[in-house]
Scaffold this active site. Structure first.
Site, PDB file in Angstrom:
ATOM      1  N   GLN A 132       0.992  -1.326   0.130  1.00 22.51           N
ATOM      2  CA  GLN A 132       0.123   0.023  -0.009  1.00 22.51           C
ATOM      3  C   GLN A 132       0.928   1.377  -0.022  1.00 22.51           C
ATOM      4  O   GLN A 132       1.656   1.403   0.920  1.00 22.51           O
ATOM      5  CB  GLN A 132      -0.865   0.148   1.353  1.00 22.51           C
ATOM      6  CG  GLN A 132      -1.664   1.129   1.538  1.00 22.51           C
ATOM      7  CD  GLN A 132      -3.075   1.061   0.528  1.00 22.51           C
ATOM      8  OE1 GLN A 132      -3.651   0.208   0.344  1.00 22.51           O
ATOM      9  NE2 GLN A 132      -3.457   2.319  -0.047  1.00 22.51           N
ATOM     10  N   GLY A 152       1.474   5.572  -0.935  1.00 23.71           N
ATOM     11  CA  GLY A 152       0.986   6.841  -0.700  1.00 23.71           C
ATOM     12  C   GLY A 152      -0.222   7.058  -1.519  1.00 23.71           C
ATOM     13  O   GLY A 152      -1.321   7.843  -1.244  1.00 23.71           O
ATOM     14  N   GLY A 182      -1.981   4.656  -3.337  1.00 21.83           N
ATOM     15  CA  GLY A 182      -3.023   3.530  -3.811  1.00 21.83           C
ATOM     16  C   GLY A 182      -2.405   2.369  -3.153  1.00 21.83           C
ATOM     17  O   GLY A 182      -1.167   2.303  -3.004  1.00 21.83           O
ATOM     18  N   ASP A 198       9.242  12.086  -3.260  1.00 23.16           N
ATOM     19  CA  ASP A 198       8.949  10.708  -2.107  1.00 23.16           C
ATOM     20  C   ASP A 198       9.871   9.806  -2.517  1.00 23.16           C
ATOM     21  O   ASP A 198       9.584   8.609  -2.376  1.00 23.16           O
ATOM     22  CB  ASP A 198       7.386  10.349  -2.305  1.00 23.16           C
ATOM     23  CG  ASP A 198       6.950   9.593  -1.037  1.00 23.16           C
ATOM     24  OD1 ASP A 198       7.544   9.777  -0.035  1.00 23.16           O
ATOM     25  OD2 ASP A 198       5.997   8.943  -1.218  1.00 23.16           O
TER      26      ASP A 198
END
Ligand SMILES: *[C@@H]1O[C@H](CO)[C@@H](O)[C@H](O)[C@H]1NC(C)=O
Ligand SMILES: *[C@@H]1O[C@H](CO)[C@@H](O)[C@H](O)[C@H]1NC(C)=O
Ligand SMILES: *[C@@H]1O[C@H](CO)[C@@H](O)[C@H](O)[C@H]1NC(C)=O
Ligand SMILES: *[C@@H]1O[C@H](CO)[C@@H](O)[C@H](O)[C@H]1NC(C)=O
Ligand SMILES: *[C@@H]1O[C@H](CO)[C@@H](O)[C@H](O)[C@H]1NC(C)=O
Ligand SMILES: *[C@@H]1O[C@H](CO)[C@@H](O)[C@H](O)[C@H]1NC(C)=O
Ligand SMILES: *[C@@H]1O[C@H](CO)[C@@H](O)[C@H](O)[C@H]1NC(C)=O
Length: 656
Positions: free
Chosen positions: A344, A346, A348, A461
């Site tokens: 999982q 950020g 989806g 990210d």
């Protein structure tokens, strides 16, 4: 009249040939395998125009790299010339002139050809010559003489050339010397160059190939390898001009193109002259052959026939070919069954899927929240799908149906990096060599996103769970371009929607939403420290203390005990210790609070590759409680200062 003008042209050609031979030395040439064109065809005329463009560009500009493309479809001719990085503009110009003059005679009616001089090279093809690294055909030449201590010599030569390569892949041109022999009396000189359109990987591949070939020559005192995309040479005498090294001639912007080739006005003349020249030249063939032979030194040459690789031509895919049907993906992922869930993120959940063809894919089911329209989303996917690099997870396609948005990626078997470095049992599975390879790969992938790709993407990210490992444990960055796919304006320097993960975010991004390539550099620095220590940034354990890894690294660095933060499973090899400490050093440079003090990814790649390069000194990183000593430079560091070169100057040398 025609014949008298032709005669004078021929006279001029040969005369000019002799003149320029005295300046530029033709080393070799290769006519490709793409077949022939017919004299006076459109291709013929386009080639004439392309060569004329190179010629006049070289005549009027001082950059050492020129390219030209003329015509379209199957009659398109792409050509480039590149001068060696140390060659002065005047010599470059005359070499280009000579190369343009000769190429058609050396490879009459050939659809592609390459011509190497000591000072420059020329290449043309119906296939793309820009961003299309080609390692074949290749020519190797060796000096017949062996060094007295051949074993020592080839060791030194290898060490030298490895260094030259690491610099050349970033700067596209590099030279270096090194003393050799027991008395240190003789010197080896090395030079490497790639065409400046190549990215780091293309250049790396080409030079690696060349290095392998040069190894055949074990103990000889000189040699060179020539390829369409790169060249390599070493000698024991200086053969380049140390004082005129310019770094990587940058691709010059193309001047406004002259009218396309369809106007054959004036070209007919040239073509006619060429026909007559070809006829008469038979008479001079013997003379020419002798001239060529004199300037051709080929003690050794590969016997296999030269072939041009054409499979690298970038295929342009349309959004249709990228679009997957929702049902197809539903079936592939067994209706997004929990047993197929890989993780999982950020944006989806990610599921594993197997397409009908048997191909394994990873499907990211985006959580709702983007307000992008379908067209916009398609366009962004199309752009992101064009980002292709061996250290990026490849985006294969997407699905947009109703409220569903899926992204389909290549499946990367070994999962994410965090599952290795943060898990006690698996951590020891990654030895230092592998971790170093991962650090280098992530650095290159990031550099590609920042500088080498057309889109200039900031990841925003980067963290271990976004670094996936393939079957050979090569790293692949995932989740890049998410800002684009979510319709966040990438061109604007700040955003209200801060994506990213606390602990990896640069302070200016976390606090003010300001992002830049240097905020990715910050995250990279954290990642490096985590890989070295095997611990997470936000809960680094040192004895009983829990603190931030960046501050622990900095404190230990100041106390000259940086090795304390190294993962204990790595500690048994003293050989790698220097490399590990250097990585901590680089990591600290990347997490500097001051954005301007952080290096670019280009300099990070250079620092990782060039061990002899002195590094700047880190100062206090971000997120450190400011209590305690205000001194920013430790004793040891200030000693190192004397030997460190100005990193800023290195950064600036990167062509772009
Ligand atoms: C170049 O020519 C070769 C041989 O004629 C052909 O196979 C190839 O498709 C051509 N390339 C392009 C880009 O047209
Ligand atoms: C192409 O040119 C080469 C050399 O000029 C010649 O040997 C060959 O027969 C030609 N091929 C064709 C198909 O015309
Ligand atoms: C190139 O420059 C030389 C002198 O700099 C000039 O004589 C010559 O005509 C020029 N040639 C072309 C094709 O522009
Ligand atoms: C020459 O190369 C540059 C970049 O390498 C490219 O932007 C330009 O379009 C090329 N020109 C032609 C005519 O292909
Ligand atoms: C140089 O060394 C190679 C083997 O390393 C040998 O085959 C070759 O004959 C030597 N050449 C000379 C001129 O001694
Ligand atoms: C070797 O290179 C350095 C610069 O990197 C230069 O200062 C030195 O003169 C060179 N040595 C020789 C013998 O050419
Ligand atoms: C090297 O370049 C300098 C400066 O351009 C020039 O004066 C010198 O003659 C060149 N040396 C050689 C050996 O070409």
């Amino acid at each position: 009249m025609a014949s008298s003008s032709a005669a004078s042209i021929i006279f001029f050609t040969i005369f000019a040939g002799i003149i320029s031979l005295s300046q530029s030395s033709l080393v070799d040439h290769a006519c490709g395998t793409n077949g022939n064109y017919t004299t006076n065809s459109l291709y013929d005329r386009n080639l004439g125009t392309a060569l004329a463009k190179l010629y006049s560009n070289a005549n009027t500009s001082n950059s050492g790299f020129y390219n030209a493309s003329v015509g379209k479809d199957s009659d398109k001719v792409n050509a480039l010339v590149l001068c060696r990085g140390d060659v002065q503009p005047g010599i470059c110009r005359s070499c280009v002139r000579d190369a343009v003059d000769k190429i058609r005679k050396l490879c009459p009616n050939q659809k592609e050809a390459v011509e190497w001089y000591d000072e420059c090279m020329l290449r043309y093809s119906n296939d793309s010559v820009i961003n299309n690294p080609v390692n074949e055909p290749t020519r190797e030449m060796f000096n017949a003489k062996n060094a007295t201590d051949a074993v020592q010599f080839s060791k030194d030569r290898k060490a030298l050339l490895d260094e030259v390569r690491e610099e050349a892949i970033v700067q596209k041109f590099a030279t270096r010397n090194m003393s050799t022999g027991t008395d240190g009396k003789s010197t080896i000189y090395g030079l490497m160059q790639c065409t400046p359109d190549l990215d780091i990987d293309g250049c790396h591949d080409c030079l690696d190939d060349a290095l392998e070939e040069i190894a055949d020559g074990s103990g000889t005192i000189g040699g060179q390898v020539l390829k369409p995309s790169c060249r390599l040479r070493f000698e024991i005498t200086p053969f380049y001009n140390e004082t005129t090294i310019v770094f990587a001639p940058s691709p010059q912007p193309q001047p406004s193109p002259p009218p396309p080739s369809s106007s054959s006005h004036g070209k007919d003349n040239i073509t006619r002259i060429v026909i007559i020249t070809v006829v008469v030249i038979v008479g001079f063939a013997v003379l020419l052959l002798i001239l060529v032979c004199i300037f051709k030194k080929k003690p050794k040459q590969r016997t296999d026939t030269a072939t041009f690789q054409t499979d690298n031509v970038e295929e342009i895919r349309s959004s249709d070919s990228l679009q997957y049907d929702f049902n197809t993906i539903e079936v592939a992922t067994k209706h997004f069954s929990p047993s197929n869930k890989l993780g999982q993120g950020g944006f989806g959940a990610v599921f594993k899927g197997t397409l009908k063809s048997g191909q394994e894919v990873a499907v990211k089911r985006l959580s709702k929240g983007s307000e992008q329209g379908e067209e916009e989303f398609k366009n962004e996917v199309l752009l992101v799908a064009q980002l292709q690099h061996r250290n990026l997870v490849r985006l294969l396609g997407f699905c947009y149906e109703g409220t569903e948005r899926l992204l389909i990626y290549e499946f990367v078997p070994n999962g994410s990096l965090d599952r290795f470095i943060f898990e006690t049992t698996r951590r020891s599975f990654l030895d230092w060599e592998q971790r170093y390879k991962i650090i280098g790969g992530v650095a290159r992938g990031l550099l590609y996103l920042h500088e080498d790709s057309r889109l200039r993407i900031i990841h925003r990210d980067l963290k271990p769970s976004n670094v996936l490992l393939d079957a050979d444990m090569n790293p692949k960055i995932s989740d890049f371009g998410m800002a684009r796919l979510f319709g966040v304006d990438e061109t604007q320097g700040n955003t209200s929607r801060v994506v990213g993960t606390y602990g990896y975010m640069a302070p200016e991004y976390a606090m003010y939403g300001e992002f830049s390539a240097r905020s990715d550099v910050f995250s990279f620095g954290v990642l490096v420290l985590e890989i070295v220590s095997g611990q997470r940034n936000n809960c680094f354990r040192n004895g009983r203390n829990v603190q931030e890894l960046t501050s622990a690294a900095w404190k230990n660095w100041q106390q000259e005990s940086a090795s304390d933060i190294i993962d204990p499973t790595l500690k048994n090899s003293s050989e790698s210790a220097r490399e590990i400490i250097r990585c901590i050093h680089i990591g600290l440079l990347c997490v500097q609070e001051n954005v301007a003090e952080r290096p670019t990814m280009a300099s990070v790649v250079l620092m990782l590759n060039t061990f002899s390069l002195a590094l700047a000194l880190p100062s206090q990183p971000a997120f450190l409680s400011r209590s305690g000593s205000g001194s920013r430079v430790s004793e040891r560091s200030s000693q190192a200062l004397d030997h460190s070169m100005d990193l800023a100057s290195i950064t600036e040398l990167h062509p772009r």
